[in-house]
Write a protein that holds these residues in place. Structure first.
Motif, PDB file in Angstrom:
ATOM      1  N   GLY A 110       0.811  -1.211   0.000  1.00 57.05           N
ATOM      2  CA  GLY A 110       0.000   0.000   0.000  1.00 57.05           C
ATOM      3  C   GLY A 110       0.847   1.265   0.000  1.00 57.05           C
ATOM      4  O   GLY A 110       0.482   2.272  -0.613  1.00 57.05           O
ATOM      5  N   VAL A 111       1.992   1.220   0.690  1.00 52.94           N
ATOM      6  CA  VAL A 111       2.906   2.365   0.679  1.00 52.94           C
ATOM      7  C   VAL A 111       3.435   2.610  -0.731  1.00 52.94           C
ATOM      8  O   VAL A 111       3.491   3.752  -1.210  1.00 52.94           O
ATOM      9  CB  VAL A 111       4.069   2.124   1.663  1.00 52.94           C
ATOM     10  CG1 VAL A 111       5.047   3.301   1.636  1.00 52.94           C
ATOM     11  CG2 VAL A 111       3.547   1.905   3.077  1.00 52.94           C
ATOM     12  N   LEU A 112       3.825   1.529  -1.401  1.00 53.02           N
ATOM     13  CA  LEU A 112       4.362   1.670  -2.757  1.00 53.02           C
ATOM     14  C   LEU A 112       3.318   2.228  -3.715  1.00 53.02           C
ATOM     15  O   LEU A 112       3.641   3.056  -4.585  1.00 53.02           O
ATOM     16  CB  LEU A 112       4.880   0.330  -3.251  1.00 53.02           C
ATOM     17  CG  LEU A 112       5.591   0.341  -4.604  1.00 53.02           C
ATOM     18  CD1 LEU A 112       6.799   1.269  -4.581  1.00 53.02           C
ATOM     19  CD2 LEU A 112       6.013  -1.067  -5.014  1.00 53.02           C
ATOM     20  N   ARG A 113       2.080   1.806  -3.587  1.00 55.74           N
ATOM     21  CA  ARG A 113       1.035   2.320  -4.484  1.00 55.74           C
ATOM     22  C   ARG A 113       0.813   3.806  -4.250  1.00 55.74           C
ATOM     23  O   ARG A 113       0.562   4.567  -5.195  1.00 55.74           O
ATOM     24  CB  ARG A 113      -0.260   1.545  -4.278  1.00 55.74           C
ATOM     25  CG  ARG A 113      -0.168   0.080  -4.726  1.00 55.74           C
ATOM     26  CD  ARG A 113      -1.533  -0.575  -4.809  1.00 55.74           C
ATOM     27  NE  ARG A 113      -1.421  -2.011  -5.082  1.00 55.74           N
ATOM     28  CZ  ARG A 113      -1.217  -2.514  -6.296  1.00 55.74           C
ATOM     29  NH1 ARG A 113      -1.114  -1.698  -7.333  1.00 55.74           N
ATOM     30  NH2 ARG A 113      -1.140  -3.825  -6.472  1.00 55.74           N
ATOM     31  N   LYS A 114       0.908   4.263  -3.013  1.00 57.32           N
ATOM     32  CA  LYS A 114       0.760   5.695  -2.749  1.00 57.32           C
ATOM     33  C   LYS A 114       1.942   6.483  -3.311  1.00 57.32           C
ATOM     34  O   LYS A 114       1.781   7.610  -3.785  1.00 57.32           O
ATOM     35  CB  LYS A 114       0.609   5.934  -1.252  1.00 57.32           C
ATOM     36  CG  LYS A 114      -0.786   5.614  -0.729  1.00 57.32           C
ATOM     37  CD  LYS A 114      -1.033   6.234   0.631  1.00 57.32           C
ATOM     38  CE  LYS A 114      -2.492   6.072   1.039  1.00 57.32           C
ATOM     39  NZ  LYS A 114      -2.786   6.696   2.358  1.00 57.32           N
ATOM     40  N   LEU A 115       3.124   5.901  -3.267  1.00 55.96           N
ATOM     41  CA  LEU A 115       4.271   6.563  -3.883  1.00 55.96           C
ATOM     42  C   LEU A 115       4.068   6.695  -5.390  1.00 55.96           C
ATOM     43  O   LEU A 115       4.403   7.729  -5.985  1.00 55.96           O
ATOM     44  CB  LEU A 115       5.554   5.780  -3.597  1.00 55.96           C
ATOM     45  CG  LEU A 115       6.045   5.720  -2.150  1.00 55.96           C
ATOM     46  CD1 LEU A 115       7.373   4.988  -2.077  1.00 55.96           C
ATOM     47  CD2 LEU A 115       6.169   7.098  -1.552  1.00 55.96           C
ATOM     48  N   GLU A 116       3.534   5.652  -6.002  1.00 51.71           N
ATOM     49  CA  GLU A 116       3.276   5.697  -7.442  1.00 51.71           C
ATOM     50  C   GLU A 116       2.283   6.805  -7.775  1.00 51.71           C
ATOM     51  O   GLU A 116       2.488   7.579  -8.725  1.00 51.71           O
ATOM     52  CB  GLU A 116       2.750   4.351  -7.923  1.00 51.71           C
ATOM     53  CG  GLU A 116       2.464   4.315  -9.425  1.00 51.71           C
ATOM     54  CD  GLU A 116       1.761   3.050  -9.850  1.00 51.71           C
ATOM     55  OE1 GLU A 116       2.091   2.511 -10.922  1.00 51.71           O
ATOM     56  OE2 GLU A 116       0.856   2.606  -9.113  1.00 51.71           O
TER      57      GLU A 116
END
Length: 353
Positions: A160-166
């Motif tokens: 979920g953190v990575l998707r928010k970074l994207e």
């Protein structure tokens, strides 16, 4: 209105007084009776007048902009520290140290980024590299760091953190593309949206030392304990911004960090740096030399020695930004090492593995 008049009054003072003094010295030279004498006194007075004028111009005209430049640099340094703030020396049982070398002259922040935060899920760490270097990449760095600092606490899963970074990077690139669109600026964008991307490595370190990772095109870290071993973390996703993230996304265990061991995270600028003969910098050798200084290794000493070796290898001429983040597992207490600024002393030795 009063503040607006201050710069004009200052300019009038800086340039007006020397002009008046020069006119007065010239009139005296032409009209004073002593000026026709061939003695040393008139010459001495004339030389003193022009020397005083030169000193005035030197201190007022030259040193004024120097002071202004110093104030601008202080403001820029403060802004850079807010963007890429210093890491705490200890975070939830981990000893930390980080540093960055910028390829842009006069800048301490470039296209590289790093951050570490303690969360309910464990210590979460990000390190990344935005395409390009220097001030042009600072906007993307700010977008990614701001998103990570919030998402690291809000998201239960590392995915979920990575998707928010994207999403944060996509928003930034859309805004940048819109501002550089020909309908706004009248020219083609210097960096089209399709060419922008960022490599990102996300880590989550649990209480037992297990390290989960999600890697988007970033170099894997080294594990440091008496020697430097590259971590084989498995499959690597494409850099953020090049392709959408897959629908199914989950973090994988890449290693286990035992008490006293350290992880060395870095950007590709460290291993891609070359000397005048075109030889690449051997990061692993520099890490091995740092690890040989003592056990357990000191994160601050590792950062300092790698930076010194890197600058010596390249002659101080970097072509890409370099970021380095070193963390040591101190959850079973180990003695504090020289260079660990701000760390408390610990008298207990690390337990046998």
């Amino acid at each position: 209105m009063r503040r607006a008049c201050v710069p004009y009054a200052r300019r009038a003072l800086v340039f007006g007084l020397p002009a008046v003094w020069l006119v007065a010295a010239t009139v005296w030279q032409l009209t004073c009776p002593f000026a026709t004498h061939e003695g040393m006194a008139p010459r001495f007075v004339t030389c003193a007048a022009f020397l005083a004028l030169f000193a005035w111009l030197l201190t007022s005209v030259r040193l004024g902009p120097v002071r202004e430049l110093r104030r601008v640099r202080e403001v820029a340094r403060a802004a850079e520290q807010v963007l890429l703030r210093p890491l705490p020396p200890r975070l939830d049982g981990l000893a930390l140290a980080a540093g960055q070398l910028s390829a842009s002259r006069g800048a301490t922040v470039g296209g590289d980024l790093y951050e570490a935060v303690a969360t309910a899920q464990g210590v979460r760490i990000v390190i990344g590299d935005v395409r390009g270097h220097g001030l042009a990449a600072v906007g993307a760095v700010a977008a990614l760091l701001g998103s990570f600092r919030e998402a690291a606490h809000d998201e239960l899963e590392l995915a979920g953190v990575l998707r928010k970074l994207e999403r944060a990077l996509q928003r930034h690139l859309r805004e940048r593309s819109r501002s550089e669109h020909p309908s706004v600026s009248g020219t083609e964008p210097d960096n089209p949206l399709a060419e922008e991307f960022a490599t990102v490595l996300l880590l989550e370190i649990h209480e037992d030392g297990d390290v989960l990772a999600l890697n988007c095109g970033h170099p894997w870290p080294y594990r440091l304990c008496r020697t430097a071993e590259p971590i084989a973390g498995g499959d690597v996703l494409p850099p953020l911004g090049m392709f959408p993230l897959p629908d199914s996304l989950s973090a994988r265990r890449c290693t286990r960090l035992l008490p006293g061991e350290a992880l060395v995270l870095h950007t590709d600028g460290a291993e891609d740096a070359r000397n005048a003969d075109g030889e690449f910098f051997c990061l692993r050798r520099a890490l091995v030399e740092a690890a040989a200084l003592g056990s357990p290794v000191s994160p601050a000493v590792v950062v300092q020695r790698v930076h010194t070796a890197l600058l010596r290898h390249t002659g101080g001429r970097l072509t890409d930004d370099v970021a380095l983040l070193v963390l040591r597992n101190d959850r079973r207490r180990v003695p504090a090492q020289p260079g660990d600024q701000g760390l408390r002393r610990s008298c207990a030795e690390s337990s046998n593995r």
